[in-house]
Every structure is written in structure tokens, then in C-alpha cells.
Write a protein that holds these residues in place. Sequence first.
Motif, PDB file in Angstrom:
ATOM      1  N   ASP A 116     -11.569   8.899 -20.435  1.00 11.65           N
ATOM      2  CA  ASP A 116     -11.153   9.584 -21.661  1.00 11.65           C
ATOM      3  C   ASP A 116      -9.942   8.893 -22.294  1.00 11.65           C
ATOM      4  O   ASP A 116      -8.993   8.637 -21.646  1.00 11.65           O
ATOM      5  CB  ASP A 116     -10.809  11.041 -21.338  1.00 11.65           C
ATOM      6  N   ARG A 128       3.328  11.744 -17.355  1.00 12.22           N
ATOM      7  CA  ARG A 128       2.749  12.913 -17.997  1.00 12.22           C
ATOM      8  C   ARG A 128       3.722  13.669 -18.880  1.00 12.22           C
ATOM      9  O   ARG A 128       3.403  13.966 -20.025  1.00 12.22           O
ATOM     10  CB  ARG A 128       2.102  13.815 -16.955  1.00 12.22           C
ATOM     11  N   PRO A 129       4.972  13.909 -18.400  1.00  9.85           N
ATOM     12  CA  PRO A 129       5.869  14.607 -19.308  1.00  9.85           C
ATOM     13  C   PRO A 129       6.186  13.795 -20.559  1.00  9.85           C
ATOM     14  O   PRO A 129       6.357  14.341 -21.629  1.00  9.85           O
ATOM     15  CB  PRO A 129       7.130  14.816 -18.474  1.00  9.85           C
ATOM     16  N   CYS A 182       1.309   4.020  -3.066  1.00  9.50           N
ATOM     17  CA  CYS A 182       1.113   5.471  -2.949  1.00  9.50           C
ATOM     18  C   CYS A 182       2.282   6.212  -3.565  1.00  9.50           C
ATOM     19  O   CYS A 182       2.119   7.200  -4.290  1.00  9.50           O
ATOM     20  CB  CYS A 182       0.973   5.859  -1.480  1.00  9.50           C
ATOM     21  N   VAL A 183       3.454   5.728  -3.250  1.00  9.01           N
ATOM     22  CA  VAL A 183       4.649   6.385  -3.789  1.00  9.01           C
ATOM     23  C   VAL A 183       4.643   6.298  -5.310  1.00  9.01           C
ATOM     24  O   VAL A 183       4.927   7.270  -6.021  1.00  9.01           O
ATOM     25  CB  VAL A 183       5.904   5.714  -3.215  1.00  9.01           C
ATOM     26  N   LEU A 216       0.828  -1.207   0.000  1.00  8.76           N
ATOM     27  CA  LEU A 216       0.000   0.000   0.000  1.00  8.76           C
ATOM     28  C   LEU A 216       0.858   1.251   0.000  1.00  8.76           C
ATOM     29  O   LEU A 216       0.643   2.186  -0.768  1.00  8.76           O
ATOM     30  CB  LEU A 216      -0.929  -0.018   1.218  1.00  8.76           C
ATOM     31  N   LYS A 217       1.867   1.205   0.870  1.00 10.74           N
ATOM     32  CA  LYS A 217       2.741   2.384   0.960  1.00 10.74           C
ATOM     33  C   LYS A 217       3.436   2.632  -0.369  1.00 10.74           C
ATOM     34  O   LYS A 217       3.480   3.747  -0.887  1.00 10.74           O
ATOM     35  CB  LYS A 217       3.798   2.163   2.045  1.00 10.74           C
ATOM     36  N   ASN A 218       3.960   1.519  -0.901  1.00 10.42           N
ATOM     37  CA  ASN A 218       4.718   1.699  -2.138  1.00 10.42           C
ATOM     38  C   ASN A 218       3.806   2.085  -3.303  1.00 10.42           C
ATOM     39  O   ASN A 218       4.222   2.798  -4.199  1.00 10.42           O
ATOM     40  CB  ASN A 218       5.465   0.418  -2.463  1.00 10.42           C
ATOM     41  N   PRO A 273     -12.516  17.587  -9.657  1.00  6.86           N
ATOM     42  CA  PRO A 273     -13.028  18.955  -9.473  1.00  6.86           C
ATOM     43  C   PRO A 273     -13.587  19.550 -10.753  1.00  6.86           C
ATOM     44  O   PRO A 273     -14.559  20.298 -10.714  1.00  6.86           O
ATOM     45  CB  PRO A 273     -11.802  19.724  -8.977  1.00  6.86           C
ATOM     46  N   SER A 290     -10.217  11.108 -16.216  1.00  7.94           N
ATOM     47  CA  SER A 290      -9.143  10.406 -16.903  1.00  7.94           C
ATOM     48  C   SER A 290      -9.378   8.919 -17.093  1.00  7.94           C
ATOM     49  O   SER A 290      -8.903   8.336 -18.042  1.00  7.94           O
ATOM     50  CB  SER A 290      -7.834  10.602 -16.142  1.00  7.94           C
ATOM     51  N   CYS A 311       3.866  11.680 -12.149  1.00 10.69           N
ATOM     52  CA  CYS A 311       4.747  12.756 -12.610  1.00 10.69           C
ATOM     53  C   CYS A 311       5.598  12.305 -13.789  1.00 10.69           C
ATOM     54  O   CYS A 311       5.948  13.088 -14.660  1.00 10.69           O
ATOM     55  CB  CYS A 311       5.658  13.199 -11.467  1.00 10.69           C
ATOM     56  N   LEU A 312       5.921  10.991 -13.777  1.00 12.47           N
ATOM     57  CA  LEU A 312       6.797  10.483 -14.828  1.00 12.47           C
ATOM     58  C   LEU A 312       6.072  10.375 -16.165  1.00 12.47           C
ATOM     59  O   LEU A 312       6.574  10.768 -17.199  1.00 12.47           O
ATOM     60  CB  LEU A 312       7.321   9.108 -14.396  1.00 12.47           C
ATOM     61  N   VAL A 343       2.550   8.836  -7.025  1.00 12.32           N
ATOM     62  CA  VAL A 343       3.180  10.155  -7.165  1.00 12.32           C
ATOM     63  C   VAL A 343       4.247  10.121  -8.243  1.00 12.32           C
ATOM     64  O   VAL A 343       4.288  10.968  -9.147  1.00 12.32           O
ATOM     65  CB  VAL A 343       3.793  10.599  -5.822  1.00 12.32           C
ATOM     66  N   LEU A 344       5.092   9.112  -8.169  1.00 14.17           N
ATOM     67  CA  LEU A 344       6.221   9.066  -9.108  1.00 14.17           C
ATOM     68  C   LEU A 344       5.747   8.845 -10.545  1.00 14.17           C
ATOM     69  O   LEU A 344       6.142   9.570 -11.447  1.00 14.17           O
ATOM     70  CB  LEU A 344       7.183   7.948  -8.698  1.00 14.17           C
TER      71      LEU A 344
END
Lengths: 236, 1022
Positions: free
Chosen positions: A236, A37-38, A26-27, A22-24, A83, A233, A34-35, A30-31
Amino acid sequence: MDWAGIRDSGFGIRGLSRSADLKNLCVLCVLCGCLVRPVGAGAQEVLLDRVLAIVSGEVITLSDVRAATAFQLVTPAAAGGDPVARVVARLIERQLILNEANRYAAPDPASAAIERGLADVRQRVSAGQAVEATLAGTGMTAARLRDFIRDDLRIDNYLDQRFGGAAQPTEEEVAAYYRAHQAQFDREGLATFEQASPAARSRLREERREALVADWLERLRRRADIRELYLPSSKD
Amino acid sequence: MPVVPQKRSSSKTQRHEDAKAAARRAAPSVVRNSPSSFFVSWCLGVFVLHCSYGLRAFCVLCGLALCVTAELSAQTLPAGQPVAAVVLDLDGRALSDLALVGLIDTKVGQPLALPDVRESIVHLMGLGRFEDVRVHAVPDGRGLTLRYELRSLRTVKAIELRGHLGLPERELRDAVVERFGASPPVGRAGDIALALREFLAQRGFDRATVAPRQIGAGERSAGPVLVMDVDAGLRTVVGGIAVQGPIPRETVLHELDVHPGAPYDATALLQQVDRYARKLKADGHYRATVESIPRSTGDGRTVDLAIRIDLGPVVRVAFEGDPLPVEALADLVPIARERSADQDLLEDSKLRLERYLRGQGYRDPRVDFSSRQEDHQLTIVFNIRRGPRFRVGDVRVSGNQSLALDDLRPSILVRSGEPFVDAQLESTRAALADHYQRAGYADVAVAIGTSLRDPARSASPGLREIDVRITIDERVRTVVGQILIEGSASVSEGVLREAMLSKPGAPFYRPQVVRDVDRVLLEYRDRGYQLVAIDPDIRFSEDRRIVDVRFLIREGPQIFVDHVLIVGNTRTSADTIERQLLVKPGQPLSITAVLESRRRLSALGLFRRIDITELQHGTETRRDILVTVEEAPVSSFGFGGGVEGGERLRRTTESPDRATERFEFAPRGFVEIGRRNLWGKNRSVNLYTRVSVRPPAERLLPDGETKRGLSFREYRVVGVFREPDIFGTDADGQITGVLEQAVRSSFNFRRRSARLELAQRLTPRVSVVGRYSFDRAELFDEQFNTGDRLLIDRIFPNVRLSSIAGSMLRDTRDDALEPTKGTLIGIDGQLTARAIGAEVGFSKTFLQGFTYRRLPGRRPIVFAAGARLGLADGFAREVPATGPEGTAIVEIVEDVPASERFFAGGDTTVRGFVLDRLGAAGTIDVDGFPRGGNALMILNAEIRLPVWRDLGAVGFIDAGNVFAQVDDFDFGEIRGAVGFGLRYRSPVGPIRVDLGFALDRREIGGRPERLPVLHISIGQAF
């Protein structure tokens, strides 16, 4: 969620406990978020605006959502996590009601009322300069903002006219409402029915009006031609 | 605006790009991360790995929040940077459509304004061609390149229903097509699936699944095929059926076509229930109800039905008391017709009966109804008491000092001797008051009193008479003093005053002020002031003799047309549509211009549907005008047939030396083929062919037999090419070729002609036409007596004519086939001359005028009258010929060719005479065959009145004659006819039967003229 699938998905975090997973995860959210999308983004291309929904031919755009959010012109819908989707849902409802108000030629509000509405918006956004900057940054113009507020007032008038009478409770209903919510009124220091009666009447009327409007909106939705192009997302 | 084309990708690359684009779309953020932000994010992630669980959760939430709020962030949008280029791509391909580029407000060289981006999106979406529009900005060294990404609004090419459908495919397909059309947008696939699920559930498949998918989505030329994978699942079946009511269970189950174990179909069952209820009502059980209540059983696979039938009594209607006509009762008490006896209908029937009786003069009728139940029969009894009948006695008017009684009489609806009807008193009071108010007596008071006349003084014993006294208190006459206009900044006072009907010094009439407001509103709205408000303020002087009217105007913003968007035209060019539009970009948005544009587009005949709508966007003062057209089929094909009947002149074997009138039928048929909108410019081509078969003139064959039968005696082939707005003008050009053979009373002729016409509509009611024609006409089967044959017919039996002509037509009729009001006035002049290629020359003028008026009264009786005058004069021509003794002589021809001469008599001219058989001396030969003449006058008058439903009757008076030369014209020789006829209003126009009687019957060709003369045809006589 298919936890086993994620454990075996080859991300190199195997053999960990469920808690560690679970913890990983979550990480990773985030990673990877961010990775990825660029990588997909290409060379600094910026989406300026797009169509998010069409309600009986009226277009709701991303810039409308930006403006509605920045100026707090609508209260985002309660349901759903996205949102943008929540604001779009509200703008669709607003457009449905506005179409009805236009159909019945709801009268224009007084200029003073519009000015008061504009002043409220300016106050919400703080200093005057910030308002101008927000206008420029959201694709809104002063004229459209004024129109928006004018239409909001027309909508309010129209809803009052249409549902105000039907929502008026009788004395017996107010008494019943008071009895059902007596504990709450007591907490508010309204110990007797005479004291609580105005508040009970007001709340009951408001609840009824909301219920009537919600039911009416649902029927409007079923009748209207609505195309929602903004899909969160996952879709789509 | 430069449009930068994009390179087309190979299919593999395209797919890759599509995948990248999809990935970009999938990202919820609109702001792309820079490498530096990516590095920061990575560091943040590494940091999070070493945090506690709670902190990690917080960080994850923050990360997600960053992602979603970035969508709404406006700070990083490059507003204000210069626009270096604007490119469009449609479905991933570069596009350089100038019409689309023109709709984009973000201009190269200007700083980027986000409102312009939104405006452009609204313009583009307004076209209705796109499913989605997205605008991206890519910065480069020069500024921003804006990319408008357009996605076509795709409709499906076909819908396929696959899998276990449960029901016949056609039923499912019909349900989809009825709601979504045959080619719905791809984006509605989800709605279609939902609708199918609901439809199946109604039919008993309440666990059906429907999954939509597309195939062939990659093809750009056509939409994808929408496949609906249906799994209807098991159908619910009917379990137990409980029947309550007086009808045996087996009968009910048979009528409803339902039984235990049968598939459950809610829709079909509902239809059967309705049908059965109607059947019971048709049997007289007007209060019968049939109800079916389904209840699902626990297993969900069966439905138990509870069917309740309340048969109710057999209802019968009876009338007691005073009798009324049976036909009137059926209309006034429609219980049997409506198969209902509910209380509202009974009350309505009572009121209708009382109203009917009051209209007959029964002032105090009394109608009651009651019900009598006996066994299973309910009798509703209407008890009618007419009471005494009243008639209007004397009608006296007093107090009218300013207006004469004769002026007021049309407003007095109660008339002496007519049945007394209370309601007419109020109508009279209102009409008189209005009459006075129009004359300026704003405060007039009209009182009407009645008094029952002493029966002894009554003119008709047994009838009660009521005298009516109308008392008018005129009070003062008010005239308009000043007309003040306030608040008009944009429209001059002069224009507004011109538009108003109220004028200073004129009588004050309050409704006129209301009309003035409307007219001023229109003036403003035609200038784009759609939100204008006008409040009239009326102030009387103390003595109320003068009133000042002040119009307070709040103009509001002036609204201009921003763009005119035209959609839906696939064959018709945008130029053709734009030419008809009076709304133009940059001009004020005029209501009248919008309406007139719609009318003009409709008049093109190219479109099945036309919508002109306003699209509001951006500021309050600009609108896009969206013109949506749905094109009509370009090809048309028509055919038909019929029979014409009428009196004809013939030489028969029994009397070969004179004309004999014989009633003949002539079967005819026609075929018409047309194609419109050629090359998208509204050009059209039509070919019309008509043939008739007629009996030829009887001939005695060598074996003594008489040749009879039918042969193709008449035909007409017409080809027309029409070019509207020829050479960029407002005139329409037309080229016509005609090939025909026609039968006249005295001769037959063949004609080949070509015509070139230019027609222009000066106003909606007035049009002018200029025409050049080239004809060759050949006479044959001439019946003229040889001695009476005109020189021109002998020398030029085959004559070439070359003519120029002009005509003007003013048509204000309300209907071309059956006018009830308006006029038609036409002037036609023709010049045929050798100088322009004709063999003979003449001039010809034809004037015609018709008027139609509806007569006052409740019945739609129409008076129609018409006059026609034709004048022709031949130019003298010398023709070498051979004299009786073989010498060369010169003949002088100055007649008009037979095909151009005037004839009279027949169903459209003077109906007391057989076709062409009316003529003065010199126009009919000794055998009675008409030769025609150079002067014609026809006068008609007709009363057309309805008789019953589509049947009508007419009475007519016709007059006229034909004269050999214009100089022979003599009013004393005008001959008259009277007659009557019937009209039946059919879908193809009125079918007409007329019987005419000549007023002064004469002898022609040794025989008296026929009397009467019967005409049968289609269409009014004039």
C-alpha cells in the motif's frame, strides 16, 4: 534480503559481524517502526473506518474486521502474516458464499438457532456489558450481529445442502481411510475398525466437504468481481 | 450539515501532502502514537539493545504484534465524542456536494457512533463513483472533525501496449477490450496484465511478461493512460508432428495449417481442428473426431503435436416400412441437419417419429432403428410401422348432473371424426376436472374409457374407430365458508379481503387460494414487508360441502427506503430521474413502485440501460435504492426511402374532360434529425423532412408534345419541440411547426401550420390531448369541374384557420404495428372559428374504434374490426362578392374548406375503391373528381391468418361512404367491398398488397368504377 545494502545504508552500524547485524536490525525494526509512524501521522488523526474490500458490490470495512475479530465471528485464514489481511480473506470468502446462498434463496434459520448463536458469541466475549461496549467500539450493532449469525447459519445450511450428499463416503472408502490412518486411530484408543468407523466416516466426510468447498470457492473467486483495497504495508 | 472547505495546496505542497498521506496509508496501524508513547517506545528500544538475542527477538515480535494489533484496537476510537464538523475531500480536494453530504449519517452535534460511520461509507460506496472511502477523526476543542476521504473510481483514458508484443496490437487490444471494456477501472491493471499474459501464452508466448504502469495519473480531468509494457519473448514453435488416422499426413497438415517449425498458436490450432472436424462431418462422416495433443519438449521452446483423426464411416439414413412425407422426416430425424449420429439423437428421432404418428391417429406406431456397416459406410435404418389408423367414434359423456354438456364441450378435446390421439384423452380429463373444480367440485373424478368399435359398424370402411366414454363423478360441491386471516397486524383485514379472489359463499377452487396468497403477498410487499410469509390452511367440513380457508401471516420486518442513490447520469438532471421514481426515502420499499419506476424511466427514452437495485446495510429494515442509468446517445439521425404505388385520378391528354384512374408509383425519401434530453430535462427537438416525386397532371405543350416525367409534388417538413412535465405538471407540452405540400385526388394544397399541444396520460392506456393550431392552407392544381366547384374553394383558395381541439385515446392493443388483441378507441373534436382568428368557421368530430381478437385454435388467426365516423359542419359567413351582372351581392359561405373535408376510398378505408373515389351524390363532380364531404362512415372487418413463415393472408369486407352534408347521411348509401391480400412481415412493418372489389359497381364521370383495385403499401389497413 539485501544484507549488504543494509550494512552500507548509513545507519552508523558498520563493521559489525553478521550476527551483530541481525541483532541490531531487530532493534532498528522496533525503534524505526515507532519513530517513523508518529512522524507521518500528523496531529492525532484517527482512522475510524475504511473500505478494505468490495465483493460483488458488497463492502467489507475495517469496522467489520474489528467486529469479526472482537466477537471471533470468523477464523482468520491460515496463510499470510498480516492479521487484518487474514480476517479480510475470510470475510471475502464468507461474502462469496453468502451471495450464492442468497442467489438460491437459502431459507432463514429458526429463531432459536439464532439465539443460540448469539449466546455463544456473548459467552465468548464474556459479560453482557462487555458485549455492549464491544459493539459500540467496533461499529457493530446488535441487529447487524444478529444478521451476521443468521447468515452464518444460512451459509451452513446451504453448504450442507449443496455438498453434504457429495461428501458422503461409501463403506469401502471409510475402510480405506481407516487403513491409511490406522496408527492414528490406534493412538486414540480406537483399536478396531468397528470402533473407529464412526470417527473415520466423520473425518473423511469433513475432509471431503472442505476440499469440495475450497474448490468451489476458488471457482467463485475467479468469477466474482472482487476488489481488495487493503494491501499489507509492503504494497500500500 | 456544515461542510468545511479545505484550502487548496500548491502543486509542490500538494505533492508533499500526498507523500505524507501515502506515508500515513503505508502505516499498518490506525491509531497514531502520541509523543508519550513514542518516548516509551524509544526507551524500550534502548533497553532491547542490551538484551540477549532471544529476548531481543521476543521484543521484536512483541513490537510487530503491537503494530498490527493496534489496527484492530477499538478501545482508542473516539466513539461517543461529539461531532463538531464533517468535511469531505475528494482526491485531496475539499468537496461540498450537498447530495453527498446528505448520504452521511454522522451528524454535527451528535455523539460519534461508529455504526453511522460504516453506514455512511456504505452509502457513499453504493454510488459506484468511488474507489475507496476512508473516515478520519481529528479531535479539537469543540469535539471531533470527521474527514471523509474519497478517492474517485478512475477509469483509464486509454490503454497503450508497448514493447515486443509478439502479435498484432489489434489482437491484444481486442482481447483486453472484450473482457474489460475500453475504459476499465485503474484498479484492474493487474488483472489486465494477467489476462494479457494468459492470452499470449495461449498464442505460443508462454514466457511473456506484462508490466502495467500509469502515465498522466496526476491529471484530474481525465483518467490516466494505462501502459502495458509487454515483452512477449520467444515464441514456441511446432516441433514434431505425428499424425494418426486414415487421412494422409500432408492433407491433415494442410487442413490444419500447421507444419514443423511454424509458430505454435494453441487458439488458432483449436479453431482449425474444430473447422476440420466440421468439414469431415459435412462430408457425411458424422462420427468423425479430430484431436490435437500438444506436448512441450524439454527445452520449453518447441511443442510436439500428436494429431489423431478418427474418420468414422460415412453415415447414411434410410427409412423402411411405411412412408412418411419427406419434409416431416427432415424435421423428425435431423441427423443430416445436425451432422451427428450419436445414440441420443437416434433415440430422440425414434420418439419424435412415434409421437408424430400418434398425432396422426396411429395409435400403436412402432419405430426401430438399426445400423448396417458396409465397408466405410454406416447406414442407419429407421423401420417405421404405422399400424392401423384410428379415428374417434362416438364421444359420450355421462355423470354430468350439475353442468350442461354444452358448457363442458370446450373442455372435451377429443372430437368425433378426428384422428384418435391418446394424449388428448389425458388433456381432456385434466380440462374437465379443472372445469368442475372451478365450479366448486373439488373432489370431482373424471374417468375416460375407450372401446374399439366393431369394424362392421364403422362409418368409413378401412378406418378403425374408437368410441370414447367420459364418466364424471361430480361428488359434492364445495363452497368457501369462512376466510380467516391471522397475523395481519400492519395491513387491515379489509384491504386483504379486497385483494383476495376467494369470497365466502363462492365456489371453492384450490388454485384460487394460491393466487390469493400471491395477491396478499403483493399487498404486503408493496408496503415494505419483503420477508412476509403466508401459509394457507384449508379445512373441509365433514361432508366436504364447506371449506374454511385460514391465511396465517408472518409479516416480518417492514423495510423502508433509506436513501435513493442515482448514478450514471451525466447529462440528465437528477430531478428528471427523481420525478419518475415512485420509491422515495422514508417510504416503505414497494416492489410495485420499483417496477413502475423502472418502467417510467424506460419510457423517457433517455437511457440505454436502467438498473434499480437494493443495497442492504446496517439494520435489516433499511435499504438504499441504487438507480444506475446508462444514457443513450442524445442525437439521432435517420433517413430512408421507398416507393408508394396506387391508383390515382388524372386528367390525361387523351381524355381531358374526365377523371382517369392510373396506377402510379411515387418514390419518396425522408430524413430525420433529433436531439433529446436538452438541458438535462428530457426536452427534445426533432426535424422531419419527407419528399415525394410524382408525375404531374399531363399537359399538352405548344409543340404538340405531352409533358410527362416526375417533379417534387409532395413534401413535408415538421419541427417538433417537446417539453415533458410542463410547468411542473404531469402533462407534456409540444410545439409543432409544419410546412407541407400534398397531392390529393382533386387538388393539391400547401399548408403552413403551427400547433401547440398539451398531452396527459391519465392511465397507462388512456391519454388526453388539448391542442391549438394555426394554419394557412392554399389550394392549387384544382381538378374540379368549374361548375361543381364549392363556393368556399372559389372564395377562399388560400384560407386561414385557427382551431382548438381536444382528443381522448384509449389504446389497449398489444402492438401498434401488428396488434393481435386489444382495442383502440379515439374521440376527436375540433372547433375552428372566426372569433379566434380563422377566416371561416366549422366544427368537426371524428370517432374511431378498432378491436382485435385472436381466434381460438392453434394457429394465430386474428380477427380485426373497426368503425370510423366523421361529422363536420360549417358556420355560415357572409362574404361580399360581385354578381353576374356586376352588382354587389353577398355570398353566404357555409362549407368546410377542402383540406378539412372527409374523403373515402383507398387502401386504409374502403379498399374496393380508388383513393378518394368513394362518395355519395354531391361529393364527386361530373368529371369524376372527388370534392369530399362533411360526413363519413367507414366500417372494416378483416381476418388475418399466417400462411408460411413471415407471409400471411387476409380476407376483408369494407363498407362506407362520404356524404356532402351531415343531413345527407343515409345508411342505404353505404357501399361495400370485399377482397383479399397478402402480408409480408418485414423489419419495417408488414408490407401489404390488397386487391379490393366493389360490391355494387357504378358509373362515375361517365365510366364504370375500376374493378378490381390494387393497393400496395406498408402497415396494416387499420
